[in-house]
Design an enzyme around this catalytic site. Structure first.
Site, PDB file in Angstrom:
ATOM      1  N   LYS A 289      -5.425  -3.937  -8.004  1.00 30.49           N
ATOM      2  CA  LYS A 289      -5.380  -2.689  -8.284  1.00 30.49           C
ATOM      3  C   LYS A 289      -5.665  -2.747  -9.898  1.00 30.49           C
ATOM      4  O   LYS A 289      -6.428  -1.973 -10.088  1.00 30.49           O
ATOM      5  CB  LYS A 289      -3.590  -2.137  -7.733  1.00 30.49           C
ATOM      6  CG  LYS A 289      -4.461  -0.978  -6.358  1.00 30.49           C
ATOM      7  CD  LYS A 289      -5.635  -0.528  -5.771  1.00 30.49           C
ATOM      8  CE  LYS A 289      -6.123   0.103  -4.729  1.00 30.49           C
ATOM      9  NZ  LYS A 289      -7.371   0.474  -4.209  1.00 30.49           N
TER      10      LYS A 289
ATOM     11  N   ASP B 189     -19.962   4.072   5.256  1.00 28.64           N
ATOM     12  CA  ASP B 189     -18.934   3.142   5.949  1.00 28.64           C
ATOM     13  C   ASP B 189     -19.726   2.305   6.691  1.00 28.64           C
ATOM     14  O   ASP B 189     -20.350   2.033   6.151  1.00 28.64           O
ATOM     15  CB  ASP B 189     -17.805   4.538   6.767  1.00 28.64           C
ATOM     16  CG  ASP B 189     -16.474   3.818   6.289  1.00 28.64           C
ATOM     17  OD1 ASP B 189     -15.689   3.911   6.262  1.00 28.64           O
ATOM     18  OD2 ASP B 189     -16.135   2.550   7.244  1.00 28.64           O
ATOM     19  N   ILE B 190     -18.611   1.327   6.991  1.00 32.58           N
ATOM     20  CA  ILE B 190     -18.970   0.013   7.223  1.00 32.58           C
ATOM     21  C   ILE B 190     -19.333   0.046   8.921  1.00 32.58           C
ATOM     22  O   ILE B 190     -19.632  -0.898   9.075  1.00 32.58           O
ATOM     23  CB  ILE B 190     -18.090  -1.542   7.048  1.00 32.58           C
ATOM     24  CG1 ILE B 190     -18.618  -2.400   6.991  1.00 32.58           C
ATOM     25  CG2 ILE B 190     -16.841  -1.501   7.972  1.00 32.58           C
ATOM     26  CD1 ILE B 190     -17.641  -3.401   6.786  1.00 32.58           C
TER      27      ILE B 190
ATOM     28  N   GLY C 150     -12.136   6.162   5.782  1.00 38.12           N
ATOM     29  CA  GLY C 150     -10.672   6.084   6.107  1.00 38.12           C
ATOM     30  C   GLY C 150      -9.970   7.503   5.585  1.00 38.12           C
ATOM     31  O   GLY C 150     -10.308   8.508   6.037  1.00 38.12           O
ATOM     32  N   GLN C 151      -8.429   7.330   5.527  1.00 34.37           N
ATOM     33  CA  GLN C 151      -7.286   8.268   5.396  1.00 34.37           C
ATOM     34  C   GLN C 151      -8.333   9.151   4.485  1.00 34.37           C
ATOM     35  O   GLN C 151      -8.072  10.904   4.378  1.00 34.37           O
ATOM     36  CB  GLN C 151      -6.480   7.957   4.926  1.00 34.37           C
ATOM     37  CG  GLN C 151      -5.623   8.593   4.396  1.00 34.37           C
ATOM     38  CD  GLN C 151      -4.334   8.316   4.482  1.00 34.37           C
ATOM     39  OE1 GLN C 151      -3.956   7.547   3.638  1.00 34.37           O
ATOM     40  NE2 GLN C 151      -2.668   9.526   4.349  1.00 34.37           N
TER      41      GLN C 151
ATOM     42  N   TYR D 120      -2.286  -6.589  -3.177  1.00 32.40           N
ATOM     43  CA  TYR D 120      -2.729  -5.208  -3.639  1.00 32.40           C
ATOM     44  C   TYR D 120      -2.476  -4.570  -4.347  1.00 32.40           C
ATOM     45  O   TYR D 120      -3.422  -4.236  -5.441  1.00 32.40           O
ATOM     46  CB  TYR D 120      -1.774  -4.054  -2.125  1.00 32.40           C
ATOM     47  CG  TYR D 120      -2.590  -3.003  -2.244  1.00 32.40           C
ATOM     48  CD1 TYR D 120      -1.440  -1.657  -2.856  1.00 32.40           C
ATOM     49  CD2 TYR D 120      -3.309  -2.285  -2.099  1.00 32.40           C
ATOM     50  CE1 TYR D 120      -1.518  -0.253  -2.788  1.00 32.40           C
ATOM     51  CE2 TYR D 120      -3.742  -0.879  -1.331  1.00 32.40           C
ATOM     52  CZ  TYR D 120      -3.151   0.086  -2.318  1.00 32.40           C
ATOM     53  OH  TYR D 120      -3.572   1.809  -2.704  1.00 32.40           O
TER      54      TYR D 120
HETATM   55  C1  VAH Z   1      -0.348   2.102   1.074  1.00 33.79           C
HETATM   56  N1  VAH Z   1      -0.799   4.324   1.201  1.00 33.79           N
HETATM   57  O1  VAH Z   1       0.698   2.923   1.462  1.00 33.79           O
HETATM   58  C2  VAH Z   1      -1.009   3.307  -0.494  1.00 33.79           C
HETATM   59  C3  VAH Z   1      -0.664   3.902  -1.324  1.00 33.79           C
HETATM   60  C4  VAH Z   1       0.917   4.010  -2.811  1.00 33.79           C
HETATM   61  C5  VAH Z   1       1.034   4.024  -1.380  1.00 33.79           C
HETATM   62  O2  VAH Z   1      -1.220   2.458  -1.862  1.00 33.79           O
HETATM   63  O3  VAH Z   1      -0.898   1.418   0.985  1.00 33.79           O
END
Ligand code: VAH
Length: 318
Positions: free
Chosen positions: A146, A34-35, A11-12, A142
């Protein structure tokens, strides 16, 4: 850290962190997973690579045992925009994968890193110089994963003694691997488009401040935190860190110093703009500076100069 297992290695962050850590700890001491396997990627070709689905806890444990891992860097997750489009899958991967990785760390007595994000804050969080300890009521899936991840990692530290550590990453900008489905991706896309087409249509509106960081500073932060003296850590999951608070017009102005004809215009994506509006404008990273010496080296000017130079080579543009 001696034997480091990395999930989400293609990933990134992972694709660069694996190479960064192999340069420090030796190729054979960083196990990339990785998958799926992508032939030709440096993280696959330059050292041990294993296919691991983070939802398969047995497979993850077997790979960790096979390589005698003493550290797990858990990066596999869906980013904000994709997570908002697929919230159920995002919960499964971001929380199911994290739980499995923590259980492996507990069973094998591994140190553990996983990133949180400025996405862990929400509309009721103070937006300017967001404190290390403050209200966290995100309204995106998201952000929910987190905040939940931060709480779960702190629980594993307090309840089981797992050495868990994390940072709240801002938007990360790099020239190596394109990000996948983030809200801050405009700050990567703009450099590519400036070189390829001399103009960029931003999906994030002018005046939308978000914290950002150049990838080299992010990679250094992970290693510095994981090597920090645990006795000095008051916080663990997760530290605010940042390098700059910027908005699209500022990035465009910096690019124009190198490409005077560059133009920016706007076609705002309401979903990603809504996510960005719920995040801080700037965060306070004094706790990271005091407890483990975090210090970003790249500001917008230095980052823009380096991004354009490296992308000219990558894209073969004079
Ligand atoms: C996103 N690059 O945009 C990630 C990050 C703070 C942004 O968590 O979801």
């Amino acid at each position: 850290m001696k034997k480091i297992l990395v999930t989400g290695s293609l990933g990134q962050i992972g694709s660069e962190l694996v190479m960064h850590m192999r340069n420090i700890y030796g190729n054979d001491n960083v196990i990339a997973t990785d998958i799926r396997r992508i032939e030709g990627m440096p993280a696959v070709e330059s050292g041990p690579f294993e296919i691991v689905d983070v939802l398969d806890s047995k497979a993850m444990a077997e790979v960790a045992k096979k390589h005698n891992a003493d550290t797990i860097i858990h990066l596999a997750a869906l980013l904000s925009a994709v997570a908002e489009a697929k919230p159920v899958l995002a919960w499964e991967i971001n929380m199911g994968g994290l739980f499995n990785a923590l259980e492996v760390a507990r069973e094998l007595n591994c140190s553990f890193f996983t990133p949180s994000s400025i996405g862990a804050f929400g509309p009721s969080t103070p937006k300017v110089k967001t404190p290390q300890d403050t209200i966290q009521r995100p309204q995106t899936m998201y952000g929910v994963t987190k905040v939940s991840g931060e709480l779960l990692c702190d629980y594993y530290f307090k309840r089981f003694g797992v050495d868990t550590r994390g940072v709240r990453f801002p938007g990360l900008i790099s020239y190596e691997t394109l990000p996948g489905g983030g809200t801050t991706d405009y700050a990567v896309d703009i450099y590519y488009e400036a070189l390829k087409n001399g103009k960029y249509t931003s999906f994030i509106d002018k005046g939308t401040f978000m914290d950002m960081m150049y990838m080299p500073d992010a990679l250094n932060a992970i290693v510095t935190l994981m090597e920090a003296d645990p006795k000095k850590l008051i916080h663990r999951n997760a530290f605010n860190i940042t390098a700059m608070s910027i908005e699209p017009e500022m990035v465009a102005a910096e690019i124009k110093k190198h490409i005077p004809s560059f133009e920016i215009n706007y076609d705002v994506d309401p979903v990603r703009q809504g996510i960005a509006n719920s995040w801080p404008d700037s965060i306070d990273d004094s706790a990271a500076r005091e407890e483990w010496g975090f210090n970003a080296k790249y500001d917008l000017a230095l980052m823009s100069k380096d991004m354009l130079e490296k992308l000219r080579v990558k894209l073969n543009i004079k």
